[in-house]
Scaffold this active site. Structure first.
Site, PDB file in Angstrom:
ATOM      1  N   GLU A 165       0.892  -1.329  -0.066  1.00 38.42           N
ATOM      2  CA  GLU A 165      -0.099   0.084  -0.130  1.00 38.42           C
ATOM      3  C   GLU A 165       0.924   1.248  -0.071  1.00 38.42           C
ATOM      4  O   GLU A 165       0.410   2.326   0.128  1.00 38.42           O
ATOM      5  CB  GLU A 165      -1.001  -0.016   1.037  1.00 38.42           C
ATOM      6  CG  GLU A 165      -2.147  -1.195   1.264  1.00 38.42           C
ATOM      7  CD  GLU A 165      -2.850  -1.138   2.219  1.00 38.42           C
ATOM      8  OE1 GLU A 165      -2.315  -0.661   3.295  1.00 38.42           O
ATOM      9  OE2 GLU A 165      -3.890  -2.019   2.192  1.00 38.42           O
ATOM     10  N   GLU A 203      -6.802  -6.822  -2.093  1.00 38.82           N
ATOM     11  CA  GLU A 203      -7.235  -7.208  -0.767  1.00 38.82           C
ATOM     12  C   GLU A 203      -8.623  -7.016  -0.529  1.00 38.82           C
ATOM     13  O   GLU A 203      -9.279  -5.939  -0.628  1.00 38.82           O
ATOM     14  CB  GLU A 203      -6.623  -6.182   0.184  1.00 38.82           C
ATOM     15  CG  GLU A 203      -4.931  -6.326   0.645  1.00 38.82           C
ATOM     16  CD  GLU A 203      -4.465  -5.599   1.788  1.00 38.82           C
ATOM     17  OE1 GLU A 203      -5.432  -5.220   2.460  1.00 38.82           O
ATOM     18  OE2 GLU A 203      -3.155  -5.485   1.883  1.00 38.82           O
TER      19      GLU A 203
END
Length: 885
Positions: free
Chosen positions: A486, A552
């Site tokens: 991320e 995710e």
């Protein structure tokens, strides 16, 4: 032709003979007999401690590979941190200081003095975080050896004891910065100042690891060679064109290079060779004294190769490739045996979906993946456990594992299992948006600008990256390198990885700068580029368009009662209570400590939970439905909305109660079998929003002349044929057939209904089948709550050592036998035997139906007399003996 053949036989014979003579090459692991002591309790130096005359009889036995905490647990100095609230009883390094977990590790071993020309090496594959190393009164490293993710080795030839007795002493220091485990993601974030594991300071799915994994955590080996050592062999396979798994194959290109290190004081000449598929390719080499040299072979054409494919698309054929150096004296100086899969990876941007797509051997692969943290939070890593965990992912019909950036580049043994089972790997490097500054966070010590520069030592990060890339780059399963979770690493690190290191060391794989980057998936919907998480209405998976390659996305993962009993004290086995008015859950303290995530109203739809056992069983119904729905919803839009999805997450390295398809003890739950169903390569399915019956084909083969059969069964077991039609579907696509929404809504309105979908072959046998339990008009499963007990017949017999066949049969006039969990158990104690693999589970047997489940229990090794336990929604819990005749 006869002459050429005889020459080939002669060459092979000479090669075989040359391998049978040579230096006494050995390699063995120092994995037992270690002892340790806290450094603070000793005043002796490493020179003294590494003398075999110094007594260590009173020291503790040590676990190596392992950590200080695994050693303390082994010696019963601390309670099991995986049980109850025990972890709170263990002192945390942030409060004790680093010296508390600074330890000496000592190992005595036998290694005879070498013969002329031989070299002996001491190899470390992982020490956390820094260390000083002594052997027989000599210090091997001039400065402290630092770096959790650096392999390092020492030539110990001149330091070996003359009598064959040797002592190794290693002083291991914890990470430079332990971090405050204050409850934030990665605690206060400063754990990321190291080049190491970030999860050890705690996360929303794990409690802090008290020693931050200090120790000799990976393998230590002694290796004996001739004067020249082979290291870091690199093998690239190129498979031009668009291939199919079956039929003859055009040649593949094999590119081999390796490093040679001459540790002797004289020049060495010889022949470097490798053997592949019975053929020998060789090259003469000359090495100066005390020098290293990189050697590349000419490209080799492998005729009619057996190709490696991801799970579900084709076989996972692997080749042994044997690399050796034979000196002029016809002695083998060193040899290496590697296992490779012949395949070619590519990637291109799909403009229609707005995301990258992955291709293997020229064919696009729809990614069905799971996020992986690490096999064990305390780094108790093993080949057997890796194999079991990766096999579970294969059994879920997934084809990719993403290794998350707050952990590590996984070990070669993990990659061996992924090669074996056809699981592609998306490998993050070390870093996370939480610790490394993507967001404001009041739990963090430093501001975003400071955290953006983590880790402190950029040079160490890049050295570690180079080393770990070399360690795993030959694996067929490795598909993607990723800069971090991320967030990208700091710009200088990112630039070096992208522009220099990967092009030089591994230029055939896709590098994505961070896990939810726009270069991977155009996140035009806004947000972080991943999610949603937690319980979702099934309609969300089908009709809510999310990110086109979602790194995710996930839901719950509570295991059943047998699993909960392994780590929750009996007094704390209290089911959570959800208040629909306040929308809050009352949760027992142990459940809360083990990161329970709420099921909200999902359980009550099946009737109010009577107790924790009932709650956990009903949770399995939710688990199955959630993950089947997730896989089906995403697959229904493949190549239209999506090029892939990766579930957050599929496993836990600790006894957590969320995001897992099997528990820490390797006991599967219904999440696994919901995915097993919803992700199967050829799958028939039902859209709960518009009632559309669909199929998805994740194979390269078109399917023709199938019969699509749609039936319903009421709660009494009465069958109703809605329709049956011939159907077909092309390769790697999804297809809509017709809607049955109005019929299902009408039939299910009063008390719900079972919906059965089948695709039959020309012999009227099921190719694929799917069974849904549909709620009533209020959204509740009122009919299930009124079902009569079934009279399910069950038999079990041993069909092969380690294989049991379980047959479940339901009478034609019975009610459906709903949602039956099959378990292999100890016949005496009744406890489950683990790990065990089931061809299917949580199965429903319709009236007049018979199903066979194969139980693979080879890993149990027949140590226990076993039986089959059956427990279902309306099936009486019982044991079935296994017929061994």
């Amino acid at each position: 032709m006869k002459l050429k053949k005889s020459k080939l036989i002669l060459v092979n014979l000479l090669f075989t003979l040359s391998l049978s003579t040579g230096y006494a090459q050995t390699s063995y692991e120092l994995n037992s007999g270690w002892k340790c002591a806290p450094a603070g309790n000793l005043k002796n130096t490493g020179y003294e401690l590494s003398n075999t005359k110094f007594s260590i009889a009173a020291w503790m036995p040590a676990v190596v590979p392992g950590t200080v905490l695994t050693t303390l647990l082994y010696n019963q100095k601390v309670p099991d941190p995986f049980f109850g609230m025990n972890n709170q009883q263990i002192q945390d390094i942030y409060k004790t200081g680093r010296e508390y977990y600074t330890y000496w590790f000592v190992k005595d071993f036998r290694e005879a003095p070498v013969q002329r020309g031989e070299q002996v090496y001491l190899n470390f594959r992982g020490v956390n975080y820094s260390c000083n190393i002594y052997l027989n009164g000599h210090k091997l490293n001039k400065t402290a050896q630092k770096g959790m993710f650096l392999r390092f080795n020492y030539n110990i030839t001149s330091y070996l004891g003359k009598t064959g007795s040797n002592r190794l002493a290693v002083l291991v220091y914890p990470p430079d910065v332990a971090g405050n485990p204050n409850g934030g993601q990665g605690g206060d974030g400063t754990i990321a100042r190291n080049v190491g594991l970030q999860y050890t300071a705690g996360w929303d799915w794990i409690q802090p690891v008290r020693d931050r994994n200090t120790g000799i955590w990976d393998k230590v080996t002694i290796e004996k060679t001739g004067p020249v050592r082979i290291t870091d062999t690199h093998i690239i396979t190129l498979v031009p064109g668009i291939r199919l798994p079956q039929g003859p194959q055009k040649p593949a290109i094999i590119q081999v290079s390796t490093e040679l290190n001459n540790a002797s004081a004289v020049a060495v000449t010889g022949v470097l060779k490798y053997e592949l598929d019975g053929k020998i390719i060789s090259k003469r080499v000359s090495l100066k004294p005390m020098s290293s040299q990189s050697v590349s072979f000419d490209d080799y054409k492998l005729q009619n190769p057996k190709l490696w494919w991801p799970n579900g698309y084709g076989p996972q054929d692997l080749y042994d490739i044997k690399v050796s150096l034979v000196t002029n004296g016809q002695k083998v100086s060193d040899r290496r045996v590697l296992k490779i899969g012949v395949r070619q990876l590519s990637s291109e941007f799909n403009e229609h979906t707005g995301s990258r797509q992955i291709e293997v051997n020229g064919q696009k692969i729809f990614i069905k993946g799971g996020n992986w943290i690490i096999s064990d939070e305390m780094l108790r890593l093993s080949d057997k456990r890796y194999d079991a965990e990766v096999r579970f992912h294969r059994d879920m019909n997934l084809n990719l594992i993403r290794v998350w950036g707050g952990a590590m580049i996984e070990r070669p043994e993990f990659y061996d299992a992924c090669d074996k089972y056809g699981i592609l790997v998306f490998q993050d490097l070390w870093g996370s948006g939480d610790c490394n500054g993507r967001w404001q966070d009041p739990m963090k010590l430093d501001d975003q600008w400071a955290r953006r520069k983590y880790p402190d030592d950029h040079k160490l990060f890049l050295q570690s990256a180079e080393d770990q890339i070399k360690m795993v780059r030959n694996h067929a399963s490795l598909a993607i390198w990723c800069g971090g979770n991320e967030i990208t690493p700091p710009e200088d690190i990112l630039t070096a990885l992208r522009d220099t290191i990967l092009p030089r060391l591994d230029n055939t794989r896709w590098f994505v700068d961070y896990s939810n980057s726009d270069s991977m998936s155009h996140n035009t919907l806004g947000g972080n580029g991943d999610g949603p998480y937690g319980i979702q209405p099934l309609s969300i998976f089908w009709e809510h368009r999310t990110f086109p390659f979602n790194s995710e996305v996930g839901s719950v993962g509570l295991s059943d009662y047998e699993s909960l009993k392994r780590f929750i004290p009996a007094n704390n086995l209290i089911s959570p209570v959800y208040d629909e008015v306040t929308r809050k859950t009352t949760t027992d303290s142990v459940w809360d400590y083990h990161k329970y995530i709420g099921y909200d109203t999902s359980i009550s739809k099946y009737g109010k939970a009577k107790n924790a056992e009932d709650f956990a069983f009903k949770a399995q119904l939710v688990n199955y439905d959630q993950y089947r729905g997730l896989a089906e919803g995403f697959s229904s839009h493949m190549w239209d909305w999506y090029t892939g999805f990766i579930i957050w997450k599929t496993q836990n390295p600790w006894t957590a109660m969320r995001g897992q398809m099997y528990d820490y003890y390797l006991d599967p739950n219904a999440c696994l079998y919901g995915l097993h169903n919803g992700s199967e390569p050829l799958h028939i399915m039902y859209n709960p929003v518009n009632g559309m019956v669909m199929a998805v084909n994740n194979t390269f083969k078109a399917r023709r002349s199938m019969m699509l059969v749609v039936k319903t069964y009421d709660m009494a077991g009465r069958e109703n044929l809605l329709t049956q039609v011939f159907a077909d579907i092309g390769p790697t696509t999804s297809k809509r057939y017709f809607s049955i929404k109005s019929e299902i809504d009408k039939i299910a309105a009063k008390e719900g209904v079972f919906l059965s979908l089948q695709l039959l072959d020309e012999e009227k046998k099921p190719i694929t089948e799917n069974l849904y339990w549909i709620a009533d008009h209020t959204g509740n499963y009122s009919g299930l709550q009124k079902m009569k007990q079934s009279n399910l017949l069950a038999k079990a017999r041993s069909i092969h050592p380690g294989l049991v066949e379980v047959t479940l049969e339901n009478g034609k006039n019975n009610t459906s036998a709903f949602f039956n969990r099959i378990s292999l158990v100890d016949a005496g104690a009744g406890s489950r035997l683990l790990p065990v693999f089931y061809s299917d589970n949580y199965v429903t047997i319709l009236p007049g139906e018979k199903k066979t489940i194969i139980v693979d229990c080879k890993s149990i090794n027949g140590k226990n007399k076993s039986a089959i336990a059956i427990n279902g929604w309306n099936t009486e819990q019982r044991l079935v003996p296994i017929d061994t005749n």
